[in-house]
Design a protein around this motif. Structure first.
Motif, PDB file in Angstrom:
ATOM      1  N   SER A  73      61.374  72.766  -7.356  1.00  0.00           N
ATOM      2  CA  SER A  73      62.490  73.467  -7.992  1.00  0.00           C
ATOM      3  C   SER A  73      62.618  74.851  -7.376  1.00  0.00           C
ATOM      4  CB  SER A  73      62.272  73.595  -9.501  1.00  0.00           C
ATOM      5  OG  SER A  73      62.285  72.322 -10.121  1.00  0.00           O
ATOM      6  N   ALA A  74      63.823  75.158  -6.900  1.00  0.00           N
ATOM      7  CA  ALA A  74      64.043  76.414  -6.176  1.00  0.00           C
ATOM      8  C   ALA A  74      65.191  77.193  -6.797  1.00  0.00           C
ATOM      9  CB  ALA A  74      64.363  76.123  -4.713  1.00  0.00           C
ATOM     10  N   HIS A  75      65.001  78.492  -6.895  1.00  0.00           N
ATOM     11  CA  HIS A  75      66.079  79.405  -7.269  1.00  0.00           C
ATOM     12  C   HIS A  75      66.399  80.258  -6.045  1.00  0.00           C
ATOM     13  CE1 HIS A  75      66.460  78.832 -11.685  1.00  0.00           C
ATOM     14  NE2 HIS A  75      65.265  78.296 -11.516  1.00  0.00           N
ATOM     15  N   TYR A  76      67.678  80.252  -5.668  1.00  0.00           N
ATOM     16  CA  TYR A  76      68.146  80.968  -4.484  1.00  0.00           C
ATOM     17  C   TYR A  76      68.647  82.336  -4.943  1.00  0.00           C
ATOM     18  CZ  TYR A  76      67.700  76.487  -2.165  1.00  0.00           C
ATOM     19  OH  TYR A  76      67.197  75.304  -1.659  1.00  0.00           O
ATOM     20  N   LEU A  77      67.936  83.379  -4.555  1.00  0.00           N
ATOM     21  CA  LEU A  77      68.184  84.715  -5.089  1.00  0.00           C
ATOM     22  C   LEU A  77      69.180  85.504  -4.249  1.00  0.00           C
ATOM     23  CD1 LEU A  77      64.453  85.534  -5.949  1.00  0.00           C
ATOM     24  CD2 LEU A  77      66.174  84.396  -7.374  1.00  0.00           C
ATOM     25  N   THR A  78      69.009  85.466  -2.942  1.00  0.00           N
ATOM     26  CA  THR A  78      69.921  86.117  -2.010  1.00  0.00           C
ATOM     27  C   THR A  78      70.033  85.238  -0.770  1.00  0.00           C
ATOM     28  OG1 THR A  78      68.081  87.408  -1.091  1.00  0.00           O
ATOM     29  CG2 THR A  78      69.439  88.488  -2.763  1.00  0.00           C
ATOM     30  N   ALA A  79      71.135  85.356  -0.044  1.00  0.00           N
ATOM     31  CA  ALA A  79      71.359  84.510   1.132  1.00  0.00           C
ATOM     32  C   ALA A  79      70.371  84.846   2.238  1.00  0.00           C
ATOM     33  CB  ALA A  79      72.790  84.689   1.638  1.00  0.00           C
ATOM     34  N   SER A  80      69.753  83.823   2.809  1.00  0.00           N
ATOM     35  CA  SER A  80      68.817  84.007   3.926  1.00  0.00           C
ATOM     36  C   SER A  80      69.571  84.052   5.239  1.00  0.00           C
ATOM     37  CB  SER A  80      67.796  82.864   3.959  1.00  0.00           C
ATOM     38  OG  SER A  80      67.041  82.831   2.767  1.00  0.00           O
ATOM     39  N   ARG A  81      69.037  84.820   6.181  1.00  0.00           N
ATOM     40  CA  ARG A  81      69.642  84.961   7.511  1.00  0.00           C
ATOM     41  C   ARG A  81      68.654  84.484   8.567  1.00  0.00           C
ATOM     42  NH1 ARG A  81      74.574  85.290   5.578  1.00  0.00           N
ATOM     43  NH2 ARG A  81      74.960  87.140   4.291  1.00  0.00           N
ATOM     44  N   PRO A  82      69.124  84.059   9.708  1.00  0.00           N
ATOM     45  CA  PRO A  82      68.211  83.698  10.792  1.00  0.00           C
ATOM     46  C   PRO A  82      67.335  84.893  11.174  1.00  0.00           C
ATOM     47  CG  PRO A  82      70.438  82.944  11.284  1.00  0.00           C
ATOM     48  CD  PRO A  82      70.546  83.836  10.077  1.00  0.00           C
ATOM     49  N   GLY A  83      66.081  84.601  11.522  1.00  0.00           N
ATOM     50  CA  GLY A  83      65.181  85.663  11.953  1.00  0.00           C
ATOM     51  C   GLY A  83      63.848  85.616  11.239  1.00  0.00           C
ATOM     52  N   PRO A  84      63.031  86.653  11.415  1.00  0.00           N
ATOM     53  CA  PRO A  84      61.675  86.673  10.854  1.00  0.00           C
ATOM     54  C   PRO A  84      61.688  86.584   9.334  1.00  0.00           C
ATOM     55  CG  PRO A  84      61.965  88.415  12.479  1.00  0.00           C
ATOM     56  CD  PRO A  84      63.326  87.860  12.215  1.00  0.00           C
ATOM     57  N   ALA A  85      60.673  85.923   8.798  1.00  0.00           N
ATOM     58  CA  ALA A  85      60.513  85.798   7.354  1.00  0.00           C
ATOM     59  C   ALA A  85      59.036  85.645   7.038  1.00  0.00           C
ATOM     60  CB  ALA A  85      61.310  84.614   6.822  1.00  0.00           C
ATOM     61  N   LEU A  86      58.733  85.794   5.761  1.00  0.00           N
ATOM     62  CA  LEU A  86      57.358  85.689   5.289  1.00  0.00           C
ATOM     63  C   LEU A  86      57.363  84.817   4.038  1.00  0.00           C
ATOM     64  CD1 LEU A  86      54.605  87.096   6.127  1.00  0.00           C
ATOM     65  CD2 LEU A  86      55.039  88.669   4.220  1.00  0.00           C
ATOM     66  N   VAL A  87      56.407  83.889   3.942  1.00  0.00           N
ATOM     67  CA  VAL A  87      56.248  83.064   2.748  1.00  0.00           C
ATOM     68  C   VAL A  87      54.910  83.396   2.112  1.00  0.00           C
ATOM     69  CG1 VAL A  87      55.941  80.728   1.857  1.00  0.00           C
ATOM     70  CG2 VAL A  87      57.708  81.183   3.567  1.00  0.00           C
ATOM     71  N   ARG A  88      54.940  83.685   0.816  1.00  0.00           N
ATOM     72  CA  ARG A  88      53.717  83.891   0.056  1.00  0.00           C
ATOM     73  C   ARG A  88      53.585  82.756  -0.956  1.00  0.00           C
ATOM     74  NH1 ARG A  88      55.205  89.536   0.218  1.00  0.00           N
ATOM     75  NH2 ARG A  88      53.763  90.678   1.572  1.00  0.00           N
ATOM     76  N   THR A  89      52.428  82.107  -0.968  1.00  0.00           N
ATOM     77  CA  THR A  89      52.191  80.996  -1.880  1.00  0.00           C
ATOM     78  C   THR A  89      51.088  81.362  -2.869  1.00  0.00           C
ATOM     79  OG1 THR A  89      50.498  79.928  -0.524  1.00  0.00           O
ATOM     80  CG2 THR A  89      52.787  79.377  -0.035  1.00  0.00           C
ATOM     81  N   GLU A  90      51.102  80.676  -4.002  1.00  0.00           N
ATOM     82  CA  GLU A  90      50.063  80.850  -5.020  1.00  0.00           C
ATOM     83  C   GLU A  90      49.767  79.494  -5.639  1.00  0.00           C
ATOM     84  OE1 GLU A  90      49.454  82.886  -9.435  1.00  0.00           O
ATOM     85  OE2 GLU A  90      51.078  83.572  -8.135  1.00  0.00           O
ATOM     86  N   THR A  91      48.515  79.140  -5.731  1.00  0.00           N
ATOM     87  CA  THR A  91      48.117  77.906  -6.397  1.00  0.00           C
ATOM     88  C   THR A  91      48.069  78.153  -7.891  1.00  0.00           C
ATOM     89  OG1 THR A  91      46.828  77.175  -4.491  1.00  0.00           O
ATOM     90  CG2 THR A  91      46.326  76.146  -6.611  1.00  0.00           C
ATOM     91  N   VAL A  92      48.847  77.381  -8.645  1.00  0.00           N
ATOM     92  CA  VAL A  92      48.916  77.544 -10.095  1.00  0.00           C
ATOM     93  C   VAL A  92      47.873  76.666 -10.778  1.00  0.00           C
ATOM     94  CG1 VAL A  92      50.397  77.277 -12.122  1.00  0.00           C
ATOM     95  CG2 VAL A  92      51.369  78.119  -9.966  1.00  0.00           C
ATOM     96  N   ARG A  93      47.747  75.420 -10.305  1.00  0.00           N
ATOM     97  CA  ARG A  93      46.792  74.488 -10.906  1.00  0.00           C
ATOM     98  C   ARG A  93      46.492  73.387  -9.914  1.00  0.00           C
ATOM     99  NH1 ARG A  93      46.831  69.492 -13.141  1.00  0.00           N
ATOM    100  NH2 ARG A  93      45.326  69.050 -14.810  1.00  0.00           N
ATOM    101  N   THR A  94      45.256  72.923  -9.886  1.00  0.00           N
ATOM    102  CA  THR A  94      44.902  71.759  -9.082  1.00  0.00           C
ATOM    103  C   THR A  94      44.279  70.707  -9.985  1.00  0.00           C
ATOM    104  OG1 THR A  94      42.706  72.640  -8.547  1.00  0.00           O
ATOM    105  CG2 THR A  94      44.501  73.156  -7.024  1.00  0.00           C
ATOM    106  N   GLY A  95      44.659  69.458  -9.771  1.00  0.00           N
ATOM    107  CA  GLY A  95      44.125  68.338 -10.524  1.00  0.00           C
ATOM    108  C   GLY A  95      43.782  67.189  -9.594  1.00  0.00           C
TER     109      GLY A  95
END
Length: 286
Positions: A73-95
């Motif tokens: 499930s994704a919420h699109y907050l602002t329009a993305s443009r071509p070029g450099p980007a950074l993704v930060r992830t967080e583990t909420v739960r593992t089963g």
């Protein structure tokens, strides 16, 4: 037959295709990934939402102990443009069977400040471990054979400057959902097409995240024109797709207050429902 053998020999493989290269992420620290958003997956100047979902999906597949997206499930907050980007992830739960994580994609403004573009919450598992029982009333969409359907190459782009992503897709639209291209939209809010990647790469769970958001907007068949930006998109991946082209059906039942929903189904060559989605999008009226 020699032509068919040659075409098969040149098909891109999963893991070695333009889609794989353009969704690649590079781990910079635990849970942190650097990447470049490719201009090849844009509509006008904005990066396609399904492509963005595949990028974030690849990062989460690396960060979580399970590899396959089940629900994203994704919420699109602002329009993305071509070029450099950074993704930060967080583990909420593992089963044992499912792991849940969240991820955000950031880009940078002219002052170098981070701007969050999209935020995702997703659960991952192992599609190959699912039981094979199926009880469903769903049926594949009735689409004419591919040689009776039409692609972007058969007419002008529906939105000026929107051809970049079309060059990377094998898209053959059902003529019954092409009234908008002839200036005669049906008003039914339906879009159906054969779908694949232009280099022949077979579908996998990540490319299904692209497939649900790659057809022209159903708003065109409702008589609207222009960009239809996604506000929220939820995808359910149901099983690993069989090799061969996909069939995608998208419908809209309600446009109100400048927003519409799009419900998508993706079917594989074995007549299995491999993905479903719903998104809320903004429609530009007038």
């Amino acid at each position: 037959m020699p032509e068919a053998a040659s075409a098969a020999a040149t098909r891109a493989a999963i893991g070695d295709s333009e889609f794989d290269r353009d969704t690649a992420v590079h781990r910079r620290a635990p849970g942190v990934y650097a990447l470049d958003l490719s201009a090849g997956w844009t509509i006008i100047n904005a990066v396609n939402g399904g492509y963005l979902l595949a990028v974030l999906g690849r990062a989460l597949g690396d960060a979580l102990p399970h590899a396959d997206p089940f629900t994203v499930s994704a919420h699109y907050l602002t329009a993305s443009r071509p070029g450099p980007a950074l993704v930060r992830t967080e583990t909420v739960r593992t089963g044992r069977t499912l792991s849940t994580g969240q991820a955000s994609l950031f880009q940078f403004d002219d002052e170098g400040n981070e701007v969050e573009r999209i935020r995702v919450l997703a659960s991952y598992g192992d599609l190959d471990a699912l039981p094979d029982d199926v009880r469903t009333s769903a049926a594949p969409p009735a689409i004419p054979p591919m040689d009776q359907c039409f692609g972007p190459e058969d007419g002008p782009a529906p939105v000026e400057g929107s051809s970049a992503i079309a060059d990377r897709l094998m898209l053959k639209l059902d003529p019954a959902t092409l009234g908008w291209a002839l200036g005669q939209p049906s008003g039914r809010g339906e879009m159906r097409a054969w779908f694949g990647l232009a280099d022949g790469r077979d579908a996998d769970p990540l490319s299904l995240l692209l497939a649900v958001d790659a057809l022209p907007p159903t708003a065109f068949e409702l008589g609207l024109k222009g960009w239809v930006p996604t506000v929220e998109l939820t995808v359910h991946v149901r099983c690993r797709p069989a090799p061969g082209p996909l069939r995608v059906s998208v419908t809209t039942r309600n446009l109100a207050g400048g927003f519409l929903e799009e419900d998508a189904e993706v079917w594989d060559s074995a007549d299995r429902l491999v993905a479903q989605s719903r998104q809320l999008a903004r429609a530009r009226l007038g």
